[in-house]
Motif scaffolding. Structure first.
Motif, PDB file in Angstrom:
ATOM      1  N   PHE A  14       0.808  -1.222   0.000  1.00  0.00           N
ATOM      2  CA  PHE A  14       0.000   0.000   0.000  1.00  0.00           C
ATOM      3  C   PHE A  14       0.844   1.278   0.000  1.00  0.00           C
ATOM      4  O   PHE A  14       0.350   2.357   0.336  1.00  0.00           O
ATOM      5  CB  PHE A  14      -0.948   0.000   1.210  1.00  0.00           C
ATOM      6  CG  PHE A  14      -2.043  -1.025   1.094  1.00  0.00           C
ATOM      7  CD1 PHE A  14      -3.044  -0.889   0.139  1.00  0.00           C
ATOM      8  CD2 PHE A  14      -2.056  -2.151   1.904  1.00  0.00           C
ATOM      9  CE1 PHE A  14      -4.045  -1.841   0.010  1.00  0.00           C
ATOM     10  CE2 PHE A  14      -3.053  -3.107   1.781  1.00  0.00           C
ATOM     11  CZ  PHE A  14      -4.046  -2.958   0.829  1.00  0.00           C
ATOM     12  N   LEU A  15       2.129   1.143  -0.399  1.00  0.00           N
ATOM     13  CA  LEU A  15       3.022   2.300  -0.500  1.00  0.00           C
ATOM     14  C   LEU A  15       3.152   3.030   0.827  1.00  0.00           C
ATOM     15  O   LEU A  15       3.361   4.249   0.871  1.00  0.00           O
ATOM     16  CB  LEU A  15       2.535   3.284  -1.585  1.00  0.00           C
ATOM     17  CG  LEU A  15       2.173   2.676  -2.948  1.00  0.00           C
ATOM     18  CD1 LEU A  15       1.759   3.766  -3.913  1.00  0.00           C
ATOM     19  CD2 LEU A  15       3.327   1.862  -3.512  1.00  0.00           C
ATOM     20  N   GLN A  16       3.018   2.293   1.907  1.00  0.00           N
ATOM     21  CA  GLN A  16       3.091   2.869   3.246  1.00  0.00           C
ATOM     22  C   GLN A  16       4.550   2.844   3.693  1.00  0.00           C
ATOM     23  O   GLN A  16       5.001   1.945   4.393  1.00  0.00           O
ATOM     24  CB  GLN A  16       2.202   2.077   4.211  1.00  0.00           C
ATOM     25  CG  GLN A  16       1.988   2.752   5.546  1.00  0.00           C
ATOM     26  CD  GLN A  16       1.137   1.890   6.475  1.00  0.00           C
ATOM     27  OE1 GLN A  16       0.971   0.697   6.262  1.00  0.00           O
ATOM     28  NE2 GLN A  16       0.587   2.496   7.511  1.00  0.00           N
ATOM     29  N   THR A  17       5.291   3.850   3.288  1.00  0.00           N
ATOM     30  CA  THR A  17       6.729   3.876   3.536  1.00  0.00           C
ATOM     31  C   THR A  17       7.074   4.224   4.978  1.00  0.00           C
ATOM     32  O   THR A  17       8.198   4.019   5.416  1.00  0.00           O
ATOM     33  CB  THR A  17       7.413   4.880   2.601  1.00  0.00           C
ATOM     34  OG1 THR A  17       6.817   6.179   2.784  1.00  0.00           O
ATOM     35  CG2 THR A  17       7.251   4.460   1.143  1.00  0.00           C
ATOM     36  N   ASP A  18       6.113   4.762   5.713  1.00  0.00           N
ATOM     37  CA  ASP A  18       6.347   5.125   7.107  1.00  0.00           C
ATOM     38  C   ASP A  18       5.214   4.556   7.952  1.00  0.00           C
ATOM     39  O   ASP A  18       4.133   5.130   8.034  1.00  0.00           O
ATOM     40  CB  ASP A  18       6.421   6.651   7.262  1.00  0.00           C
ATOM     41  CG  ASP A  18       6.689   7.069   8.700  1.00  0.00           C
ATOM     42  OD1 ASP A  18       7.197   6.232   9.465  1.00  0.00           O
ATOM     43  OD2 ASP A  18       6.385   8.231   9.045  1.00  0.00           O
ATOM     44  N   VAL A  19       5.458   3.406   8.552  1.00  0.00           N
ATOM     45  CA  VAL A  19       4.455   2.784   9.416  1.00  0.00           C
ATOM     46  C   VAL A  19       4.553   3.427  10.794  1.00  0.00           C
ATOM     47  O   VAL A  19       5.594   3.385  11.446  1.00  0.00           O
ATOM     48  CB  VAL A  19       4.676   1.261   9.520  1.00  0.00           C
ATOM     49  CG1 VAL A  19       3.624   0.638  10.440  1.00  0.00           C
ATOM     50  CG2 VAL A  19       4.617   0.625   8.141  1.00  0.00           C
ATOM     51  N   ARG A  20       3.457   4.027  11.238  1.00  0.00           N
ATOM     52  CA  ARG A  20       3.471   4.764  12.501  1.00  0.00           C
ATOM     53  C   ARG A  20       3.157   3.849  13.680  1.00  0.00           C
ATOM     54  O   ARG A  20       2.352   2.934  13.569  1.00  0.00           O
ATOM     55  CB  ARG A  20       2.462   5.918  12.439  1.00  0.00           C
ATOM     56  CG  ARG A  20       2.785   6.949  11.375  1.00  0.00           C
ATOM     57  CD  ARG A  20       1.642   7.914  11.171  1.00  0.00           C
ATOM     58  NE  ARG A  20       0.452   7.259  10.646  1.00  0.00           N
ATOM     59  CZ  ARG A  20      -0.706   7.884  10.416  1.00  0.00           C
ATOM     60  NH1 ARG A  20      -0.805   9.175  10.685  1.00  0.00           N
ATOM     61  NH2 ARG A  20      -1.728   7.208   9.949  1.00  0.00           N
TER      62      ARG A  20
END
Length: 332
Positions: A192-198
């Motif tokens: 999902f192009l989630q390059t920064d998982v918080r």
């Protein structure tokens, strides 16, 4: 949970009318991706309706449910998707359904306003939980003894709650990691192009600098104090003392940076909080006046009308879809 003989986890998405579509999509899509990337079915899901077969989201999109909650069958996990005005939710069979699921060891979660329903069912007592920042004032007024955080999401034993929006992606990353390991969770986020998982404890809202376009540290400090002191507003002199400058200097700072005065900015924060309470709780006008630091209901009403162009009672009725009252009440 990595054993390939492990049966798929059965997930029920309980859709409450007016649910937030973004939160729902951010919660269900990672499960689809996990199945695809694992090359096998790790999760199966069903859509549950309170009654009937179709449920309409807050943006008008309608989703056909597979079954009603009473027909759901055995589930391992339930995700409550809600939005709008959850404090007004009144459907005893749904709360009973959730309590029964809890007694059977089902993992229970909520996204956006979903935690409100879990709290109403008494299923968050003793658990850390969170809810969308817009619902926090109503939540704390309604459930003052729950362990509410302002985090993006909370996972506490068999309960998981999320502030909603795309934060559900972060929460599902954490849940998939717990169920099937960090490698699959990372692959889903990459999908999902989630390059920064918080992390769950990350803040829900933009910083004051980003929200208001201000950078002066003393200004930011006093604005933060204002947001934390709504029910018992601090005096201008106290705010100046906190900032370590004279009242005249602080007033000049607000005028130059925000094009307003200290009192006007503070009043707007308190009135916006009051608007959320009007829309999301059944508190009386007088109780909301007290909760937002006004000396009386009449004073509150006067300021509210000046800010928003209508008295508080009209706001509440219009938001609930009714007709405005024929005259202003005493607003008490």
């Amino acid at each position: 949970m990595s054993d390939k003989t492990q049966r798929p986890l059965r997930v029920g998405f309980l859709l409450v009318p007016g649910f937030a579509l973004m939160s729902y999509a951010s919660a269900i899509e990672p499960l689809r991706a996990a199945n695809a990337l694992a090359g096998r079915t790790l999760y199966r899901w069903r859509h549950l309706a309170l009654q009937g077969s179709g449920v309409t989201a807050s943006n008008g999109v309608r989703i056909e449910a597979d079954v009603t909650a009473s027909e759901a069958g055995r589930l391992d996990m339930i995700v409550v998707c809600a939005g709008g005005n959850p404090q007004s939710f009144q459907h005893a069979p749904t709360l009973a359904f959730l309590r029964k699921a809890a007694r059977h060891g089902v993992r229970l979660g909520g996204v956006s306003a979903g935690p409100f329903l879990l709290a109403q069912a008494g299923l968050l007592d003793g658990y850390r939980c969170t809810v969308h920042w817009e619902h926090i004032p109503a939540f704390t007024e309604t459930f003052p003894f729950l362990r509410l955080s302002h985090s993006l999401f909370e996972i506490d034993r068999d309960r998981f709650t999320c502030a909603g929006g795309i934060a559900a992606l972060d929460m599902m990353h954490a849940l998939i990691r717990l169920d099937h390991g960090s490698a699959l969770a990372a692959a889903v986020s990459d999908w999902f192009l989630q390059t920064d998982v918080r992390r769950g404890e990350a803040a829900q809202r933009l910083s004051l600098t980003d929200r208001f376009g201000v950078h002066h540290p003393k200004l930011i400090e006093t604005m933060a104090y204002m947001e934390r002191n709504i029910e018992a507003p601090l005096s201008r002199a106290k705010l100046a003392q906190i900032a370590g400058m004279s009242l005249r200097q602080l007033e000049r700072l607000y005028r130059n940076e925000l094009r307003t005065t200290i009192l006007r900015h503070y009043a707007r924060l308190r009135l916006e909080q009051a608007r959320r309470l009007l829309r999301q709780t059944s508190l009386s006008i007088g109780e909301i006046a007290v909760a937002t630091g006004f000396a009386s209901a009449s004073t509150f009403t006067r300021h509210y009308r000046r800010q928003f162009g209508l008295p508080p009672r009209h706001e509440r009725v219009q938001f609930s879809g009714g007709s405005p009252p024929s005259r202003d009440e005493g607003e008490t």
